[in-house]
Write a protein that holds these residues in place. Sequence first.
Motif, short mmCIF file in Angstrom:
data_model
loop_
_atom_site.label_atom_id
_atom_site.label_comp_id
_atom_site.label_asym_id
_atom_site.label_seq_id
_atom_site.Cartn_x
_atom_site.Cartn_y
_atom_site.Cartn_z
N GLU A 58 0.84 -1.20 0.00
CA GLU A 58 0.00 0.00 0.00
C GLU A 58 0.87 1.25 0.00
OE1 GLU A 58 -2.45 3.00 0.02
OE2 GLU A 58 -3.06 0.95 -0.40
N ILE A 59 0.62 2.13 -0.97
CA ILE A 59 1.31 3.42 -1.01
C ILE A 59 0.29 4.55 -1.21
CG2 ILE A 59 3.01 4.85 -2.19
CD1 ILE A 59 4.61 2.41 -2.81
N ASP A 60 -0.35 4.58 -2.37
CA ASP A 60 -1.27 5.69 -2.68
C ASP A 60 -2.72 5.26 -2.90
OD1 ASP A 60 0.59 7.67 -2.45
OD2 ASP A 60 1.04 7.81 -4.58
N TRP A 61 -2.97 3.96 -3.02
CA TRP A 61 -4.32 3.51 -3.37
C TRP A 61 -5.36 3.99 -2.36
CZ3 TRP A 61 -7.15 1.61 -7.20
CH2 TRP A 61 -8.37 0.99 -6.91
N GLU A 62 -5.11 3.83 -1.08
CA GLU A 62 -6.07 4.26 -0.07
C GLU A 62 -6.28 5.77 -0.12
OE1 GLU A 62 -4.94 2.85 3.77
OE2 GLU A 62 -5.24 0.72 3.26
#
Length: 424
Positions: free
Chosen positions: A58-62
Amino acid sequence: MPKKTRKSYAGEVFNKLCKMRVKDVIFDPDYLWITACVLFLAEIVVNIIIIKKVKYTEIDWEAYMSEVEGVVNGTYDYMQLKGGTGPLVYPAGFVYIFMALYYITDKGTDIRLAQYLFAVLYLATLLLVFRIFQKTKKVPPYVMFFVCCASYRIHSIYVLRLFNDPVAMFFFYLATNYFINRSWNWGCFWFSIAVSVKMNILLFAPALLLLLLTEFGFWRTIPRLAICGGVQVALAVPFLLENPAGYLLRAFELSRQFFYKWTVNWRFLSEEMFLNRYFQFSLLALHIILIILFTVHRWNRRSGGLTALLPKPTLPQREILDENYIVKTLYTSNFIGMAFSRTLHYQFYVWYFHTLPYLLWCTDLISPVRLLILGLIELCWNTYPSTSASSATLHVCHLILLVGLWLKKDVRQPEKLEQKGKQT
């Protein structure tokens, strides 16, 4: 296409296949489609294995999902839209596309489905890229292996990180396919859609403007620019009605600072120098100067300078717009922007990854050196965290390629074009 023409084309393909040798499949650009088909099938398997076996990060998806969720909940003021990584800083096209993904993936919670959707995006992008290579016939088939299967970082950006950069590049390559078909209106439409996802696509814009002027002259270029602008306005209407200044400030913000810890290309500088405004303005100045120099001395093939682009061109003058001229001009414009970027983050690799083999084979460098540069660039982008050595190596590779593109001066015959135009 007439029936006779289809039969003739099928016969030509059949004759080529009958005469085909293993050497041709490896080195002859005419047979690139065979290698592309094999690699495409391999990529389906590779992407499935990566999704199933390699842990998602997880980096930018959320953050993307939080940003579009604000719009879903009725907020159209860009100044109020934000996610876990900060405010929403992408244009309206991004919002609509990732809003669709928000709904499809159960409000962004079905990560595995999102990964498969991005795998489909990756495969679709490959098809567009392969078609460009097939049309231009510049790059030998064996190089296609380095375009797809060999890059760990690119697979990671698509199916393990789910960044928005690949979405923007998909629409750019779609636009490029329309450009090489001389379907300029549709090309401008999809180019503007790409810009509406992420602003990096504007690095191609100087070349596109030159191509439009070469094809149409000044007055007939205006409607194509209107298509580009009209798409941006149409997509942004709900946000412009709510807070036009806020939308323009956030979606097209050019002044925001980037984090030093993520830089791939300037690690050998101190953080103080990296954040220095004078340093950043110097890079911008160099970018603009290089674009002007390439425009005047390499891209413009008309005699009489840039003012010769303003009148409506004759048919012979338009004939210079072949597939290689279009693709090389677009790709070089973007590469110059990458070479003088004030920072490059890891996901930015996709901005020029699929263009590098083409650009290298547009130079007079020998093939071993071209492959070495491809390998070193891949190594630099896979070095995490970046080091002074990896950043310096990346700049050296960029410089060699840039010099190679400058020294490879295409033959220009403006006098013959003018004579032919007069005879016509």
